[in-house]
Design a protein around this motif. Sequence first.
Motif, PDB file in Angstrom:
ATOM      1  N   ALA A 134      -7.425  -0.781  49.577  1.00 27.10           N
ATOM      2  CA  ALA A 134      -8.544   0.045  48.957  1.00 27.10           C
ATOM      3  C   ALA A 134      -9.849  -0.734  48.204  1.00 27.10           C
ATOM      4  CB  ALA A 134      -7.527   0.989  48.168  1.00 27.10           C
ATOM      5  N   ILE A 172     -12.430   8.448  49.812  1.00 23.96           N
ATOM      6  CA  ILE A 172     -11.241   9.123  48.428  1.00 23.96           C
ATOM      7  C   ILE A 172     -12.001   9.154  47.886  1.00 23.96           C
ATOM      8  CG2 ILE A 172      -9.802   8.167  46.459  1.00 23.96           C
ATOM      9  CD1 ILE A 172      -8.012   6.348  48.406  1.00 23.96           C
ATOM     10  N   MET A 225     -12.186   9.854  40.154  1.00 25.47           N
ATOM     11  CA  MET A 225     -12.042   8.313  41.326  1.00 25.47           C
ATOM     12  C   MET A 225     -12.564   8.493  42.992  1.00 25.47           C
ATOM     13  SD  MET A 225      -8.017   7.154  42.179  1.00 25.47           S
ATOM     14  CE  MET A 225      -7.892   5.615  43.495  1.00 25.47           C
ATOM     15  N   THR A 226     -13.018   7.531  43.498  1.00 23.07           N
ATOM     16  CA  THR A 226     -13.665   8.337  45.016  1.00 23.07           C
ATOM     17  C   THR A 226     -13.981   6.791  45.072  1.00 23.07           C
ATOM     18  OG1 THR A 226     -16.064   6.892  43.833  1.00 23.07           O
ATOM     19  CG2 THR A 226     -15.817   9.302  43.763  1.00 23.07           C
ATOM     20  N   GLY A 227     -13.441   6.550  46.366  1.00 17.28           N
ATOM     21  CA  GLY A 227     -13.496   5.139  47.640  1.00 17.28           C
ATOM     22  C   GLY A 227     -13.612   5.375  49.058  1.00 17.28           C
ATOM     23  N   VAL A 242      -3.309   5.827  45.944  1.00 16.11           N
ATOM     24  CA  VAL A 242      -3.745   5.338  46.843  1.00 16.11           C
ATOM     25  C   VAL A 242      -2.726   5.142  48.246  1.00 16.11           C
ATOM     26  CG1 VAL A 242      -4.615   3.454  48.701  1.00 16.11           C
ATOM     27  CG2 VAL A 242      -5.935   3.637  46.974  1.00 16.11           C
ATOM     28  N   ILE A 263      -3.902   3.811  40.353  1.00 21.24           N
ATOM     29  CA  ILE A 263      -4.443   3.780  41.309  1.00 21.24           C
ATOM     30  C   ILE A 263      -3.938   3.323  42.295  1.00 21.24           C
ATOM     31  CG2 ILE A 263      -6.597   4.016  39.901  1.00 21.24           C
ATOM     32  CD1 ILE A 263      -7.223   1.269  40.894  1.00 21.24           C
ATOM     33  N   THR A 300     -12.071   1.478  45.532  1.00 21.03           N
ATOM     34  CA  THR A 300     -12.450   2.804  44.477  1.00 21.03           C
ATOM     35  C   THR A 300     -13.167   2.512  43.012  1.00 21.03           C
ATOM     36  OG1 THR A 300     -10.161   2.296  43.066  1.00 21.03           O
ATOM     37  CG2 THR A 300     -10.069   2.922  44.759  1.00 21.03           C
TER      38      THR A 300
END
Length: 185
Positions: free
Chosen positions: A53, A95, A68-70, A129, A125, A55
């Motif tokens: 991941a 995400i 939270m992005t990614g 995920v 995190i 993020t």
Amino acid sequence: MNSAISDGPELSIPVELEELADGPRKYEFSADPEECVALTERFGLLALNSLSARTTLEWVEPNTVLRMTGRFLASVTQKCVITLNPFDAEIEEEISLLFARNVSEAADIVASNEAEPLEGTVLDIGEIVAEELSLSLDPYPRNPSADPSDMALGPGAELMTEDQAAEMPNGENPFAVLENLKPKG
């Protein structure tokens, strides 16, 4: 296999929220082989071959609303519901999550149904995920190359498409029977 009760998440990447005071932070991580095995058991997969991941965490409103992005990438082995044979699948998902300390106080920033609760000073995190991976798994995995005619239905049973069923007389059409069961009005 007998699973032991875990003290915490199989994939744990704790982030101290005070690290975000100076602005957005990027995080990149991958599950190690032991974490993949533990997540395989948790999600009922044949194998989780890899999970990685990227993020970004950033405060939308300092110490109140966190974004939270990614995206994450996973390679899984599942059992096809048609052939019952294992097959590999690649999962790539975005995400985009919001967390709020007190949703009612943050109502002018984020709707209550759009934010997850944010409590404490640490956000895991890795677990987030893992949860997003769980939500992206097909509950009825089907190998894209599987032919429905490969399915053993038993004596006297055969597959029928919706179009074939529509061509049957109304008394025999299974979809018409179901339509008649729907409440009227």
